[in-house]
Design a protein around this motif. Structure first.
Motif, PDB file in Angstrom:
ATOM      1  N   TYR A   1      -3.566   0.433  -2.664  1.00  0.00           N
ATOM      2  CA  TYR A   1      -3.465  -0.670  -1.717  1.00  0.00           C
ATOM      3  C   TYR A   1      -3.814  -1.968  -2.424  1.00  0.00           C
ATOM      4  O   TYR A   1      -4.509  -1.979  -3.438  1.00  0.00           O
TER       5      TYR A   1
ATOM      6  N   CYS B   1       0.857  -1.183   0.000  1.00  0.00           N
ATOM      7  CA  CYS B   1       0.000   0.000   0.000  1.00  0.00           C
ATOM      8  C   CYS B   1       0.894   1.233   0.000  1.00  0.00           C
ATOM      9  O   CYS B   1       2.109   1.122   0.084  1.00  0.00           O
TER      10      CYS B   1
ATOM     11  N   ALA C   1      -8.426  -4.460   3.517  1.00  0.00           N
ATOM     12  CA  ALA C   1      -8.294  -3.360   2.553  1.00  0.00           C
ATOM     13  C   ALA C   1      -8.940  -2.090   3.103  1.00  0.00           C
ATOM     14  O   ALA C   1      -8.378  -0.999   2.976  1.00  0.00           O
TER      15      ALA C   1
ATOM     16  N   ALA D   1      -6.784   1.257   3.680  1.00  0.00           N
ATOM     17  CA  ALA D   1      -7.155   2.501   2.990  1.00  0.00           C
ATOM     18  C   ALA D   1      -7.558   3.582   3.993  1.00  0.00           C
ATOM     19  O   ALA D   1      -7.162   4.743   3.860  1.00  0.00           O
TER      20      ALA D   1
END
Length: 178
Positions: free
Chosen positions: A96, A80, A108, A112
């Motif tokens: 990512y 990421c 995820a 993020a």
């Protein structure tokens, strides 16, 4: 600077880590004292080599690549980071990926969201941006969860037409996610 979340530690990649990534999983595992899967990125060496060129500029420190480590297993679960330091207009772009065996578990979203929160801690950052393929997919859901909204289309030299997503500082402050 490491970025910590409930389940993850995002380790910033310096020149030594990026060079180890180009060598392979054993070099990364040994250097960071972690478990590394055979394949932790689906994007190949190109982004790693690009990030390596950015390490020459100290103003890019903490604005490039990170490795998300799953704390409970001390395991690398993807990649990421940012596509560079804030622009003169205060824009950063996040990216990512999570390895296939760890998908659909909220990692995820956690990654993020951590990148968005980290970005907005810098007073220069006014907009967090991301791009996705132009289809409804898991990345779209991740970005929506993090408060990014679809703002139009861009043309990527490798992918062709992509969707463009943004979150402004004002929008972030209205609906703070920590």
């Amino acid at each position: 600077m490491e970025i910590k979340t409930k389940r993850l530690t995002l380790i910033p990649c310096n020149k030594e880590i990026l060079e180890a990534m180009l060598i392979g999983k054993e070099a990364v595992a040994k250097l960071l004292n972690i478990e590394a899967p055979e394949l932790w990125t689906e994007f190949g060496d190109g982004p790693i080599q690009w990030a390596l060129t950015k390490t020459e500029d100290e103003s890019e420190n903490n604005w490039i690549a990170y490795l998300p480590i799953l704390n409970a297993k001390n395991m690398l679960i993807g990649t990421c980071g940012f596509k560079g330091k804030p622009t003169v207009d205060g824009v950063i772009e996040i990216g990512y990926e999570v390895i296939a065996s760890k998908r659909n578990r909220g990692f995820a979203k956690e990654i993020a969201n951590a990148l968005v929160n980290y970005g907005f801690q810098d007073s220069r950052v006014k907009i967090v941006r991301a791009h996705t393929l132009p289809v409804e997919n898991a990345s779209v859901k991740v970005l929506q969860y993090c408060g990014l909204r679809f703002i139009g289309y861009d043309l990527d030299p490798e992918e062709g037409e992509v969707w463009k997503w943004e979150l402004t500082l004002e929008e972030f402050q209205k609906n703070l996610r920590v």
